[in-house]
Motif scaffolding. Structure first.
Motif, PDB file in Angstrom:
ATOM      1  N   VAL A 360       5.105  -1.648   7.431  1.00  0.00           N
ATOM      2  CA  VAL A 360       4.699  -0.492   6.622  1.00  0.00           C
ATOM      3  C   VAL A 360       3.175  -0.442   6.524  1.00  0.00           C
ATOM      4  O   VAL A 360       2.544   0.590   6.743  1.00  0.00           O
ATOM      5  CB  VAL A 360       5.312  -0.579   5.211  1.00  0.00           C
ATOM      6  CG1 VAL A 360       4.747   0.498   4.306  1.00  0.00           C
ATOM      7  CG2 VAL A 360       6.822  -0.475   5.268  1.00  0.00           C
ATOM      8  N   LEU A 361       2.591  -1.609   6.214  1.00  0.00           N
ATOM      9  CA  LEU A 361       1.133  -1.651   6.028  1.00  0.00           C
ATOM     10  C   LEU A 361       0.406  -1.298   7.317  1.00  0.00           C
ATOM     11  O   LEU A 361      -0.545  -0.509   7.318  1.00  0.00           O
ATOM     12  CB  LEU A 361       0.721  -3.043   5.532  1.00  0.00           C
ATOM     13  CG  LEU A 361       1.101  -3.338   4.078  1.00  0.00           C
ATOM     14  CD1 LEU A 361       0.937  -4.811   3.763  1.00  0.00           C
ATOM     15  CD2 LEU A 361       0.235  -2.500   3.133  1.00  0.00           C
ATOM     16  N   ILE A 362       0.872  -1.872   8.426  1.00  0.00           N
ATOM     17  CA  ILE A 362       0.218  -1.578   9.709  1.00  0.00           C
ATOM     18  C   ILE A 362       0.323  -0.082  10.007  1.00  0.00           C
ATOM     19  O   ILE A 362      -0.625   0.561  10.458  1.00  0.00           O
ATOM     20  CB  ILE A 362       0.842  -2.427  10.838  1.00  0.00           C
ATOM     21  CG1 ILE A 362       0.474  -3.895  10.611  1.00  0.00           C
ATOM     22  CG2 ILE A 362       0.362  -1.965  12.202  1.00  0.00           C
ATOM     23  CD1 ILE A 362       1.102  -4.860  11.580  1.00  0.00           C
ATOM     24  N   ASN A 363       1.477   0.465   9.684  1.00  0.00           N
ATOM     25  CA  ASN A 363       1.694   1.905   9.880  1.00  0.00           C
ATOM     26  C   ASN A 363       0.691   2.730   9.094  1.00  0.00           C
ATOM     27  O   ASN A 363       0.036   3.626   9.631  1.00  0.00           O
ATOM     28  CB  ASN A 363       3.075   2.233   9.328  1.00  0.00           C
ATOM     29  CG  ASN A 363       3.908   2.895  10.366  1.00  0.00           C
ATOM     30  OD1 ASN A 363       3.409   3.703  11.114  1.00  0.00           O
ATOM     31  ND2 ASN A 363       5.172   2.531  10.399  1.00  0.00           N
ATOM     32  N   LEU A 364       0.596   2.422   7.787  1.00  0.00           N
ATOM     33  CA  LEU A 364      -0.299   3.184   6.911  1.00  0.00           C
ATOM     34  C   LEU A 364      -1.746   2.996   7.341  1.00  0.00           C
ATOM     35  O   LEU A 364      -2.529   3.951   7.379  1.00  0.00           O
ATOM     36  CB  LEU A 364      -0.133   2.746   5.455  1.00  0.00           C
ATOM     37  CG  LEU A 364       1.232   2.979   4.813  1.00  0.00           C
ATOM     38  CD1 LEU A 364       1.213   2.531   3.348  1.00  0.00           C
ATOM     39  CD2 LEU A 364       1.618   4.451   4.877  1.00  0.00           C
ATOM     40  N   LEU A 365      -2.080   1.749   7.691  1.00  0.00           N
ATOM     41  CA  LEU A 365      -3.469   1.468   8.048  1.00  0.00           C
ATOM     42  C   LEU A 365      -3.826   2.099   9.389  1.00  0.00           C
ATOM     43  O   LEU A 365      -4.934   2.618   9.564  1.00  0.00           O
ATOM     44  CB  LEU A 365      -3.682  -0.046   8.083  1.00  0.00           C
ATOM     45  CG  LEU A 365      -3.693  -0.679   6.679  1.00  0.00           C
ATOM     46  CD1 LEU A 365      -3.452  -2.171   6.747  1.00  0.00           C
ATOM     47  CD2 LEU A 365      -5.022  -0.382   6.000  1.00  0.00           C
ATOM     48  N   THR A 366      -2.913   2.061  10.351  1.00  0.00           N
ATOM     49  CA  THR A 366      -3.175   2.694  11.652  1.00  0.00           C
ATOM     50  C   THR A 366      -3.388   4.185  11.462  1.00  0.00           C
ATOM     51  O   THR A 366      -4.295   4.784  12.042  1.00  0.00           O
ATOM     52  CB  THR A 366      -1.991   2.430  12.613  1.00  0.00           C
ATOM     53  OG1 THR A 366      -1.735   1.040  12.630  1.00  0.00           O
ATOM     54  CG2 THR A 366      -2.285   2.920  14.002  1.00  0.00           C
ATOM     55  N   ASN A 367      -2.524   4.795  10.610  1.00  0.00           N
ATOM     56  CA  ASN A 367      -2.693   6.232  10.314  1.00  0.00           C
ATOM     57  C   ASN A 367      -4.038   6.497   9.666  1.00  0.00           C
ATOM     58  O   ASN A 367      -4.718   7.461  10.010  1.00  0.00           O
ATOM     59  CB  ASN A 367      -1.594   6.709   9.363  1.00  0.00           C
ATOM     60  CG  ASN A 367      -0.308   7.000  10.102  1.00  0.00           C
ATOM     61  OD1 ASN A 367      -0.303   7.122  11.323  1.00  0.00           O
ATOM     62  ND2 ASN A 367       0.793   7.099   9.366  1.00  0.00           N
ATOM     63  N   ALA A 368      -4.433   5.600   8.739  1.00  0.00           N
ATOM     64  CA  ALA A 368      -5.700   5.798   8.032  1.00  0.00           C
ATOM     65  C   ALA A 368      -6.866   5.685   9.007  1.00  0.00           C
ATOM     66  O   ALA A 368      -7.782   6.517   9.005  1.00  0.00           O
ATOM     67  CB  ALA A 368      -5.820   4.768   6.918  1.00  0.00           C
ATOM     68  N   LEU A 369      -6.789   4.670   9.872  1.00  0.00           N
ATOM     69  CA  LEU A 369      -7.874   4.481  10.846  1.00  0.00           C
ATOM     70  C   LEU A 369      -7.913   5.658  11.830  1.00  0.00           C
ATOM     71  O   LEU A 369      -8.988   6.134  12.209  1.00  0.00           O
ATOM     72  CB  LEU A 369      -7.669   3.154  11.594  1.00  0.00           C
ATOM     73  CG  LEU A 369      -7.925   1.902  10.727  1.00  0.00           C
ATOM     74  CD1 LEU A 369      -7.343   0.657  11.373  1.00  0.00           C
ATOM     75  CD2 LEU A 369      -9.420   1.724  10.477  1.00  0.00           C
ATOM     76  N   TYR A 370      -6.744   6.121  12.213  1.00  0.00           N
ATOM     77  CA  TYR A 370      -6.668   7.270  13.127  1.00  0.00           C
ATOM     78  C   TYR A 370      -7.309   8.496  12.472  1.00  0.00           C
ATOM     79  O   TYR A 370      -8.053   9.250  13.101  1.00  0.00           O
ATOM     80  CB  TYR A 370      -5.203   7.538  13.459  1.00  0.00           C
ATOM     81  CG  TYR A 370      -5.002   8.653  14.465  1.00  0.00           C
ATOM     82  CD1 TYR A 370      -5.011   8.381  15.835  1.00  0.00           C
ATOM     83  CD2 TYR A 370      -4.810   9.969  14.056  1.00  0.00           C
ATOM     84  CE1 TYR A 370      -4.830   9.394  16.765  1.00  0.00           C
ATOM     85  CE2 TYR A 370      -4.628  10.984  14.969  1.00  0.00           C
ATOM     86  CZ  TYR A 370      -4.633  10.695  16.312  1.00  0.00           C
ATOM     87  OH  TYR A 370      -4.465  11.708  17.220  1.00  0.00           O
TER      88      TYR A 370
END
Ligand code: ADP
Length: 469
Positions: A360-370
């Motif tokens: 979940v965290l990687i998902n949210l963080l990848t989206n945020a970085l994107y």
């Protein structure tokens, strides 16, 4: 037949409750029956040459009829009808008693009946009022006797015995009939209530059936959407694979075919082989994409089945941030963002499925970085991409916030971001399963909530709330 006569006297626009209608019918019935029995006593008075009694009873019967028609016309309420009826009854009984010996008359008994009927029709208060009136009358008769006033008994001595019999039997009959009517009206009311209950139960059953149907329809619609989404998502890479494979077959045919005369065969074959290699790479890439979609969906169906273990969320957050950043930097070496971690120092260990929460965290963080990367591409050089992860402990649980100052999410997209396959990323970059999977993991897998706040062009913040137990 009697019911239809009763109903005739109920005003056309009657809008009372079922119980009130039952009471009104009892009152109307009692008035009608008392009128009928009064006719019996009129005959008795006529037979006994007791003309004053006959006139008093005639007055009673005419009053009852007038009262009923007045009620039917809506001139007064059923309460007035009830009180007036008992009062007329009381008057006829009192006057008749005064003519038939006062205190000793057979009809004096009926003063008690007035109070019983009043209680029956109008309640305790009316019963008490008529009891008081009856008692006062009896005491008045008795007082007059004490003062040596003799009430003239005008009933002929020869007929006196029969007279008493008729009056007592009449009294019993009135009580019997009123009780029977009361009972039958009660039974009718009960039947009505039962019929209404059955109807309500039927409506409830229909409602449940409709509800179940709606849920089923919703499920089918969701399934349809899901299938369409999956088909759509998989069709793209599969089409590419098919096309590249077909082109490759053509290329292989070219190798087997006659060499073009003015081209050196070796160079031609070299080019064909290079094309083939490129095509195979494309096929492999699109195959990987199809696999990623299927993997995502499989994880969707597996959510919540693993064991929860007490976990240090701060460590998990830091690892996930590093992984997400590295992932994005692997694709774009020039990309840089300021990463902030605000970690609560005394965060208690929380029972979670670490690999699920990390996903979940990687998902949210990848989206945020994107999102910050996208904004950087559009914004001027003064823009500083920034992603912040914050953990905090509350009384009921822990919270993790993932905030970025990227593109933000427009309102119309925000309603859909948790739906499977919703993505705004170009084909090949996003599957649209990340947030829907994250939502499932947090809500169903951990009993928490995942919510979002965003201002387009300004920031996005995802908030994970996890309960402690
Ligand atoms: P994917 O990342 O594959 O598109 P997700 O379910 O993770 O699928 O996200 C769905 C969509 O939500 C994204 O395509 C994007 O439009 C939007 N979104 C998610 N996170 C952010 C964010 N931090 N900033 C802006 N948009 C976001």
């Amino acid at each position: 037949m009697f019911t239809s006569i009763t109903d005739y006297f109920i005003p056309a626009g009657f809008t009372g409750s079922l119980d009130l209608r039952r009471r009104v019918r009892i009152i109307v019935n009692t008035v009608l029956l008392t009128g009928l029995f009064s006719i019996n006593f009129m005959l008795l008075c006529w037979w006994g040459d007791l003309l004053p009694g006959l006139y008093v009873l005639l007055f009673g019967v005419v009053s009852f009829v007038l009262l009923l028609f007045g009620y039917r016309a809506g001139w007064y309420s059923h309460v007035v009808l009830g009180y007036a009826f008992v009062f007329v009854g009381y008057l006829t009984v009192a006057v008749n008693s005064a003519y038939q010996g006062g205190y000793y008359a057979a009809t004096t008994w009926w003063l008690g009946l007035c109070s019983v009927i009043a209680t029956f029709l109008l309640g305790r208060r009316a019963g008490l009022i008529y009891f008081g009136l009856g008692l006062a009358t009896v005491l008045a008769f008795w007082g007059a006797e004490q003062l040596h006033y003799r009430f003239p008994n005008q009933v002929p001595a020869a007929k006196a015995q029969f007279w008493h019999l008729d009056i007592l039997v009449g009294l019993m009959l009135i009580l019997l009939v009123v009780t029977l009517v009361f009972d039958s009206i009660n039974a009718q009311a009960l039947q009505l209530v039962e019929a209404q209950n059955a109807q309500l139960e039927q409506s409830l059953a229909n409602l449940h059936a409709a509800q179940a149907q709606l849920v089923q329809r919703e499920k089918m619609a969701f399934l349809g959407e899901l299938t369409a989404g999956i088909a759509h998502e998989l069709q793209n890479p599969l089409n590419f694979m098919k096309n590249f494979a077909e082109v490759s077959t053509g290329l292989v045919d070219d190798i087997d075919g006659p060499a073009v005369p003015h081209e050196p065969g070796a160079r031609l074959q070299g080019e064909i082989l290079a094309g083939l290699k490129q095509n195979l790479r494309e096929i492999s890439q699109h195959g990987q994409r199809a696999t990623a979609i299927i993997k995502g969906m499989l994880e969707h169906s597996r959510t919540g089945t693993s064991q929860r273990v007490p976990t240090d969320l701060n460590a998990l957050v830091e690892d996930s941030l590093r992984l997400a950043y590295q992932g994005l930097r692997a694709k774009d070496k020039t990309f840089r963002a300021e990463l902030n971690t605000i970690l609560a120092p005394a965060l208690p260990p929380v029972a979670v499925v670490p690999q699920d929460l990390s996903r979940v965290l990687i998902n949210l963080l990848t989206n945020a970085l994107y999102a910050v990367q996208q904004r950087q591409r559009q914004a001027d050089s003064s823009y500083r991409p920034e992603v912040t992860v914050q953990t905090s402990a509350g009384p009921g649980g822990v919270e993790i916030r993932v905030r970025d100052n990227g593109t933000g999410i427009p309102d119309e997209a925000r309603a859909k971001i948790f739906q499977p396959f919703f993505t705004t990323k170009p084909t090949g970059e996003g599957t649209g399963l990340g947030l829907s999977l994250s939502h499932d993991i947090i809500a169903q897998g951990h009993g928490g909530t995942l919510s979002v706040e965003s201002q387009p062009g300004n920031f996005t913040e995802f908030l994970i709330s996890l309960p402690l137990n």
